[in-house]
Motif scaffolding. Structure first.
Motif, PDB file in Angstrom:
ATOM      1  N   MET A   1      17.505  32.672  23.939  1.00  0.00           N
ATOM      2  CA  MET A   1      18.006  31.434  23.358  1.00  0.00           C
ATOM      3  C   MET A   1      19.284  31.668  22.557  1.00  0.00           C
ATOM      4  SD  MET A   1      16.603  28.709  24.243  1.00  0.00           S
ATOM      5  CE  MET A   1      17.490  27.777  23.027  1.00  0.00           C
ATOM      6  N   ASP A   2      19.372  32.796  21.885  1.00  0.00           N
ATOM      7  CA  ASP A   2      20.577  33.082  21.103  1.00  0.00           C
ATOM      8  C   ASP A   2      21.808  33.114  22.007  1.00  0.00           C
ATOM      9  OD1 ASP A   2      19.160  33.236  18.749  1.00  0.00           O
ATOM     10  OD2 ASP A   2      18.921  35.397  18.831  1.00  0.00           O
ATOM     11  N   LEU A   3      21.682  33.762  23.168  1.00  0.00           N
ATOM     12  CA  LEU A   3      22.813  33.854  24.097  1.00  0.00           C
ATOM     13  C   LEU A   3      23.186  32.484  24.649  1.00  0.00           C
ATOM     14  CD1 LEU A   3      21.920  37.110  26.071  1.00  0.00           C
ATOM     15  CD2 LEU A   3      23.719  36.814  24.373  1.00  0.00           C
ATOM     16  N   ILE A   4      22.171  31.693  25.000  1.00  0.00           N
ATOM     17  CA  ILE A   4      22.433  30.360  25.551  1.00  0.00           C
ATOM     18  C   ILE A   4      23.115  29.481  24.517  1.00  0.00           C
ATOM     19  CG2 ILE A   4      21.349  28.244  26.399  1.00  0.00           C
ATOM     20  CD1 ILE A   4      19.203  30.004  27.676  1.00  0.00           C
ATOM     21  N   GLU A   5      22.594  29.489  23.294  1.00  0.00           N
ATOM     22  CA  GLU A   5      23.184  28.653  22.252  1.00  0.00           C
ATOM     23  C   GLU A   5      24.591  29.116  21.896  1.00  0.00           C
ATOM     24  OE1 GLU A   5      20.351  28.733  19.096  1.00  0.00           O
ATOM     25  OE2 GLU A   5      19.111  27.138  19.970  1.00  0.00           O
ATOM     26  N   SER A   6      24.826  30.414  21.897  1.00  0.00           N
ATOM     27  CA  SER A   6      26.173  30.923  21.612  1.00  0.00           C
ATOM     28  C   SER A   6      27.154  30.475  22.694  1.00  0.00           C
ATOM     29  CB  SER A   6      26.149  32.454  21.528  1.00  0.00           C
ATOM     30  OG  SER A   6      25.368  32.886  20.445  1.00  0.00           O
ATOM     31  N   TYR A   7      26.731  30.550  23.944  1.00  0.00           N
ATOM     32  CA  TYR A   7      27.587  30.142  25.055  1.00  0.00           C
ATOM     33  C   TYR A   7      27.917  28.649  24.963  1.00  0.00           C
ATOM     34  CZ  TYR A   7      29.105  29.154  29.843  1.00  0.00           C
ATOM     35  OH  TYR A   7      29.812  28.737  30.944  1.00  0.00           O
ATOM     36  N   LEU A   8      26.892  27.836  24.711  1.00  0.00           N
ATOM     37  CA  LEU A   8      27.106  26.386  24.656  1.00  0.00           C
ATOM     38  C   LEU A   8      27.882  25.954  23.415  1.00  0.00           C
ATOM     39  CD1 LEU A   8      23.688  25.081  26.013  1.00  0.00           C
ATOM     40  CD2 LEU A   8      25.875  25.211  27.206  1.00  0.00           C
ATOM     41  N   SER A   9      27.877  26.771  22.372  1.00  0.00           N
ATOM     42  CA  SER A   9      28.685  26.442  21.196  1.00  0.00           C
ATOM     43  C   SER A   9      30.175  26.571  21.506  1.00  0.00           C
ATOM     44  CB  SER A   9      28.306  27.346  20.024  1.00  0.00           C
ATOM     45  OG  SER A   9      28.705  28.691  20.265  1.00  0.00           O
ATOM     46  N   ILE A  10      30.502  27.397  22.505  1.00  0.00           N
ATOM     47  CA  ILE A  10      31.897  27.575  22.920  1.00  0.00           C
ATOM     48  C   ILE A  10      32.248  26.647  24.083  1.00  0.00           C
ATOM     49  CG2 ILE A  10      33.573  29.241  23.805  1.00  0.00           C
ATOM     50  CD1 ILE A  10      31.871  31.437  22.499  1.00  0.00           C
ATOM     51  N   TYR A  11      31.275  26.467  24.996  1.00  0.00           N
ATOM     52  CA  TYR A  11      31.507  25.634  26.181  1.00  0.00           C
ATOM     53  C   TYR A  11      30.445  24.522  26.259  1.00  0.00           C
ATOM     54  CZ  TYR A  11      34.138  29.811  27.531  1.00  0.00           C
ATOM     55  OH  TYR A  11      35.004  30.879  27.562  1.00  0.00           O
ATOM     56  N   PRO A  12      30.444  23.594  25.317  1.00  0.00           N
ATOM     57  CA  PRO A  12      29.415  22.541  25.334  1.00  0.00           C
ATOM     58  C   PRO A  12      29.485  21.643  26.564  1.00  0.00           C
ATOM     59  CG  PRO A  12      31.161  22.015  23.763  1.00  0.00           C
ATOM     60  CD  PRO A  12      31.405  23.424  24.211  1.00  0.00           C
ATOM     61  N   ASP A  13      30.652  21.553  27.190  1.00  0.00           N
ATOM     62  CA  ASP A  13      30.803  20.702  28.371  1.00  0.00           C
ATOM     63  C   ASP A  13      30.219  21.340  29.632  1.00  0.00           C
ATOM     64  OD1 ASP A  13      32.855  22.621  27.961  1.00  0.00           O
ATOM     65  OD2 ASP A  13      34.021  21.729  29.590  1.00  0.00           O
TER      66      ASP A  13
END
Length: 360
Positions: free
Chosen positions: A1-13
């Motif tokens: 989850m940490d990796l997914i949330e970090s990725y989406l914090s940069i690329y939310p679209d």
């Protein structure tokens, strides 16, 4: 989850692309096998009931894996003889939710340590034998469930998920178990032990049947699930997990616990056809452990505004988790008086001779 949330914090679209667009996520295929309860519940010479020998290596499974000439450790269809099974990320995370939810402990307070390991803290290796569970893992499961629920708000409403028939069946059994659990009232009584045990027994049966069905791989048939049906299941799971968190906070008197373990209260011992012992447990008695800092820390990731952070901070500062002389927090309170015994498999022999709690 940490990796997914970090990725989406940069690329939310790119959330929909990440979760749905790519069907390249595979499932690890292991020769190890978690035994069903009937094979790992044992009676000790002194009469105590314990959970030992949870993991076995399957020679038949090893032979199947060694026969492959490439990509050996990935689950395949046709019970191991077909193509590597692949899914998108949302489907794989949903499968993880179902499997983890089916391992709730007898009171719904934590995730069972049934494979024989307590998580990262190796010094607690004795806990799994005591039918123990981890509250921290329950918090992480709730975090994942809420992520999947919130993700649906931004995904295409007409999307359809495709799950292996075995996973879809497990989800359906979990849905029915939760519907029955809450059938008589909006909220189940925290003190209704028989209802908790019945729920635990039902989901444990479903988990063991699922594992048996995929022991050598998926059959290969996929079942379509609409997002609206998946959302019903996730809402049920969120409710059940939140109930566990609320109950844990009451047990901890304002501080979230980290570990629980259970003693078999009512049980019967029978002989199987080969002369071995079969232990059938009919009820458990929960035992609470001293505070560890991990439980409150994990809970703070998911509680949001439900718990006042300042109040939780005050409670921890007043507990044995805080060393007032050094002005430092401990990993855990003193474990003096816990049932260590002389058996190395009992509760945490390694922490006993150390300081009452590691400092940091």
């Amino acid at each position: 989850m940490d990796l997914i949330e970090s990725y989406l914090s940069i690329y939310p679209d790119k959330q929909e692309e990440l979760l749905l667009a790519t069907r390249e996520y595979m499932y690890y295929d292991s020769p190890a096998w978690i035994q069903p309860r009937r094979n790992k519940y044992v009676q000790m010479k002194d009469g105590r009931i314990r959970q030992y020998g949870a993991i076995v290596e399957s020679k038949e499974k090893e032979a199947q894996l060694h026969a492959r000439d490439r990509d050996v450790h990935w689950v395949r269809t046709k019970h191991g003889s077909g193509e590597i099974y692949k899914s998108n990320l949302y489907e794989k995370l949903l499968s993880l939710v179902a499997i983890k939810l089916s391992t709730l402990d007898p009171e719904g307070l934590g995730i069972e340590m049934e494979p024989g390991k307590p998580g990262w803290n190796d010094s607690m290796n004795g806990l799994p034998g005591l039918f123990a569970s981890g509250f921290s893992e329950l918090c992480e499961l709730q975090r994942l469930v809420r992520f999947l629920i919130h993700a649906q708000e931004k995904l295409s409403g007409d999307s359809v998920l495709r799950l292996p028939r075995e996973v879809a069946k497990l989800i359906q059994q979990l849905r029915l178990a939760m519907e029955e659990y809450y059938h008589d009232s909006d909220e189940a009584d925290y003190r209704d032990e028989s209802k908790d045990y019945s729920f635990w027994s039902r989901i444990s049966d479903a988990r063991e049947a699922y594992r048996e069905s995929i022991r050598f791989g998926f059959e290969g048939t996929e079942i379509p699930l609409a997002f609206e049906d998946v959302l019903v299941f996730l809402r049920q799971a969120e409710r059940k997990l939140q109930q566990g968190m609320d109950k844990a906070l009451l047990i901890g008197e304002g501080i979230y616990p980290t570990f629980f373990y259970y003693e078999a209260r009512e049980f019967e011992v029978q002989e199987d056809d080969c002369g071995g012992q079969l232990v059938n447990i009919h009820s458990f008695e929960r035992k609470d452990t001293p505070y560890f800092l991990e439980g409150p820390t994990r809970a703070m990731k998911v509680v949001g505004d439900i718990v006042n952070g300042q109040e939780l901070y005050r409670q921890i500062r007043q507990s044995g988790l805080y060393d007032r002389k050094l002005g430092m927090y401990k990993v855990n309170e003193s474990l003096a008086g816990q049932p260590f015994g002389y058996d190395h498999r009992e509760l945490s022999l390694r922490l006993k001779p150390k300081l009452p709690g590691d400092l940091f």
